[in-house]
Write a protein that holds these residues in place. Structure first.
Motif, PDB file in Angstrom:
ATOM      1  N   THR A  38      -1.974   1.950  -5.042  1.00  0.00           N
ATOM      2  CA  THR A  38      -1.558   3.335  -4.880  1.00  0.00           C
ATOM      3  C   THR A  38      -2.808   4.142  -4.570  1.00  0.00           C
ATOM      4  O   THR A  38      -3.672   4.338  -5.426  1.00  0.00           O
ATOM      5  N   TYR A  93      -5.316   7.201  -3.599  1.00  0.00           N
ATOM      6  CA  TYR A  93      -5.487   8.600  -4.004  1.00  0.00           C
ATOM      7  C   TYR A  93      -6.790   9.115  -3.407  1.00  0.00           C
ATOM      8  O   TYR A  93      -7.640   8.336  -2.975  1.00  0.00           O
ATOM      9  N   ALA A  95      -8.047   3.603  -4.994  1.00  0.00           N
ATOM     10  CA  ALA A  95      -6.680   3.195  -5.313  1.00  0.00           C
ATOM     11  C   ALA A  95      -6.586   2.742  -6.767  1.00  0.00           C
ATOM     12  O   ALA A  95      -7.556   2.272  -7.350  1.00  0.00           O
ATOM     13  N   ASP A 118       0.867  -1.174   0.000  1.00  0.00           N
ATOM     14  CA  ASP A 118       0.000   0.000   0.000  1.00  0.00           C
ATOM     15  C   ASP A 118       0.900   1.219   0.000  1.00  0.00           C
ATOM     16  O   ASP A 118       1.849   1.303   0.798  1.00  0.00           O
ATOM     17  N   GLN A 119       0.602   2.153  -0.903  1.00  0.00           N
ATOM     18  CA  GLN A 119       1.415   3.347  -1.020  1.00  0.00           C
ATOM     19  C   GLN A 119       0.553   4.513  -1.470  1.00  0.00           C
ATOM     20  O   GLN A 119      -0.596   4.323  -1.866  1.00  0.00           O
ATOM     21  N   THR A 120       1.105   5.709  -1.381  1.00  0.00           N
ATOM     22  CA  THR A 120       0.418   6.894  -1.887  1.00  0.00           C
ATOM     23  C   THR A 120       1.457   7.808  -2.521  1.00  0.00           C
ATOM     24  O   THR A 120       2.647   7.714  -2.209  1.00  0.00           O
ATOM     25  N   ARG A 121       0.989   8.656  -3.392  1.00  0.00           N
ATOM     26  CA  ARG A 121       1.878   9.610  -4.055  1.00  0.00           C
ATOM     27  C   ARG A 121       1.725  10.954  -3.356  1.00  0.00           C
ATOM     28  O   ARG A 121       0.618  11.426  -3.124  1.00  0.00           O
ATOM     29  N   THR A 161       5.419   4.576   0.929  1.00  0.00           N
ATOM     30  CA  THR A 161       4.904   3.237   1.184  1.00  0.00           C
ATOM     31  C   THR A 161       4.361   3.172   2.606  1.00  0.00           C
ATOM     32  O   THR A 161       5.045   3.526   3.560  1.00  0.00           O
ATOM     33  N   MET A 206       6.756   8.734  -3.833  1.00  0.00           N
ATOM     34  CA  MET A 206       5.866   7.648  -3.464  1.00  0.00           C
ATOM     35  C   MET A 206       6.164   7.287  -2.014  1.00  0.00           C
ATOM     36  O   MET A 206       7.319   7.090  -1.646  1.00  0.00           O
ATOM     37  N   THR A 247      -0.044  -4.085  -5.751  1.00  0.00           N
ATOM     38  CA  THR A 247       0.380  -2.788  -5.247  1.00  0.00           C
ATOM     39  C   THR A 247      -0.789  -1.835  -5.431  1.00  0.00           C
ATOM     40  O   THR A 247      -1.249  -1.620  -6.549  1.00  0.00           O
TER      41      THR A 247
END
Length: 159
Positions: A150, A152, A129, A60-63, A70, A68, A148
């Motif tokens: 990402t 938002y 995501a 799980d990650q976000t920008r 994690t 990026m 993965t």
């Protein structure tokens, strides 16, 4: 003599050719994502986990701007345990849309958008995501090597 050597070399390669898995078709990749969503929404974590390889990794990650960040990485057993904890206290439903399926000789990559609705004690929140999964065929079955997500900011809900 050279002909016999070439024949022996060609025959020795036959087991390798026979062992090569069949390529993944786009319909198979889309079907796997649909089965994952169906099992997840039904709360069938065994069926959901069965769509992943035993060594699958979940990220799980976000920008944030150009970077990026994690949030976490989990193995399949860890992801399953986390899902069970979440489901014990909340009602969870996913809606996914597959945007792209990229086929290769090694397998496939699936890019999809996912909106998760989480209801806890009457409070509802949404999580959005972009998900990326790499798929491979092993023992005749298509499996995900992990996912993965990402995250938002979800657009406002339509009324």
């Amino acid at each position: 003599m050279a002909t016999l050597r070439n024949l022996a070399l060609a025959l020795s390669a036959l087991p390798l050719l026979a062992a090569a898995p069949a390529p993944i078709r786009e319909a198979e990749a889309r079907d796997l994502v649909a089965r994952q969503e169906q099992a997840w929404n039904a709360g069938d974590l065994s069926a959901w986990a069965a769509t992943f390889a035993a060594n699958a990794r979940f990220t799980d990650q976000t920008r944030t701007g150009d970077d990026m960040v994690t949030y976490g990485v989990a193995s399949l057993p860890q992801a399953r345990a986390q899902a069970a904890k979440l489901r014990a206290r909340a009602q969870v439903q996913d809606v996914s849309v597959v945007d792209r399926v990229i086929l290769s000789p090694a397998g496939a990559r699936v890019i999809s958008r996912k909106v998760t609705r989480i209801e806890t004690e009457g409070r509802v929140r949404r999580s959005c995501a972009v998900s990326a999964q790499d798929l491979r065929r092993a023992n005749g079955r298509v499996r995900s090597l992990g996912r993965t997500d990402t995250l938002y900011r979800c657009p406002p809900a339509r009324r």
